[in-house]
Motif scaffolding. Structure first.
Motif, PDB file in Angstrom:
ATOM      1  N   ARG A  39       0.902  -1.160  -0.149  1.00 40.02           N
ATOM      2  CA  ARG A  39       0.034  -0.049  -0.047  1.00 40.02           C
ATOM      3  C   ARG A  39       0.914   1.144   0.045  1.00 40.02           C
ATOM      4  O   ARG A  39       1.939   1.286   0.561  1.00 40.02           O
ATOM      5  N   GLY A  88      -5.240   6.123  -8.821  1.00 38.62           N
ATOM      6  CA  GLY A  88      -5.761   5.115  -8.176  1.00 38.62           C
ATOM      7  C   GLY A  88      -5.892   5.321  -6.553  1.00 38.62           C
ATOM      8  O   GLY A  88      -6.163   4.523  -6.012  1.00 38.62           O
ATOM      9  N   PHE A  89      -5.273   6.630  -6.263  1.00 44.00           N
ATOM     10  CA  PHE A  89      -5.775   6.844  -4.510  1.00 44.00           C
ATOM     11  C   PHE A  89      -6.877   7.177  -4.229  1.00 44.00           C
ATOM     12  O   PHE A  89      -7.604   8.026  -4.856  1.00 44.00           O
ATOM     13  N   THR A  90      -7.541   6.727  -3.199  1.00 38.40           N
ATOM     14  CA  THR A  90      -8.587   7.210  -2.535  1.00 38.40           C
ATOM     15  C   THR A  90      -8.488   7.972  -1.263  1.00 38.40           C
ATOM     16  O   THR A  90      -7.342   7.688  -0.663  1.00 38.40           O
ATOM     17  N   ARG A 129      -3.461   3.787  -1.644  1.00 43.27           N
ATOM     18  CA  ARG A 129      -3.994   2.904  -2.528  1.00 43.27           C
ATOM     19  C   ARG A 129      -3.282   1.540  -2.476  1.00 43.27           C
ATOM     20  O   ARG A 129      -2.132   1.792  -1.774  1.00 43.27           O
TER      21      ARG A 129
END
Length: 162
Positions: free
Chosen positions: A118, A138-140, A160
């Motif tokens: 991660r 793609g990071f949240t 992510r």
């Protein structure tokens, strides 16, 4: 000047250039007070700081001049499978030419090669272009910080899977 650029591992001779970039870019976004990365001891010794296990730092070079950088290292006080995307800053000359996307990919590839699962990062309200890049990559968003970076003035947190 062209829009072509090179991303390469940092060298000790890049320390002064990266310190100057960090000290120029962070105030541009109001990130020069207490609790921001601009005050980290590693700013003046980026090469040595990232010559540690499971750490990598890269610079963006264009026409022989370093115009930005970014890296990964273990997230302090976190699970061993979590790295942190760190010190990713670009001068205006590096913006809008694809350097951010390319640097992100290089950093995420390095993180995977170091065995991380991660990747975490912290940023600041107002760094809108950076946050758009993180989301495209793609990071949240997270509601709270992870680990112990010491950057208590950051107010946006992302993660992510790798």
């Amino acid at each position: 000047m062209t829009d072509t650029f090179l991303i390469r591992p940092i060298e000790s001779s890049d320390n002064a250039a990266m310190a100057a970039i960090i000290r120029a870019v962070m105030p541009e976004f109001g990130a020069d007070g207490p609790g921001f990365a601009i005050h980290d001891a590693e700013v003046d010794t980026m090469y040595q700081s990232y010559a540690q296990p499971r750490s990598s730092y890269f610079v963006v070079e264009r026409d022989g001049t370093v115009i930005g950088g970014g890296g990964v290292a273990p997230l302090q006080n976190a699970e061993p499978d979590v790295c942190e995307l760190r010190k990713m800053y670009f001068l205006p000359a590096a913006r809008g030419i694809g350097a951010g996307t390319a640097m992100m990919q290089r950093c995420l590839d390095a993180a995977r090669a170091h065995g991380f699962r991660r990747c975490y990062l912290e940023t600041l309200t107002g760094m809108d272009a950076a946050q758009a890049l993180y989301k495209r990559s793609g990071f949240t968003a997270l509601c709270a910080p992870m680990g112990g970076t010491g950057h208590f003035s950051c107010d946006r947190f992302f993660i992510r899977d790798l």
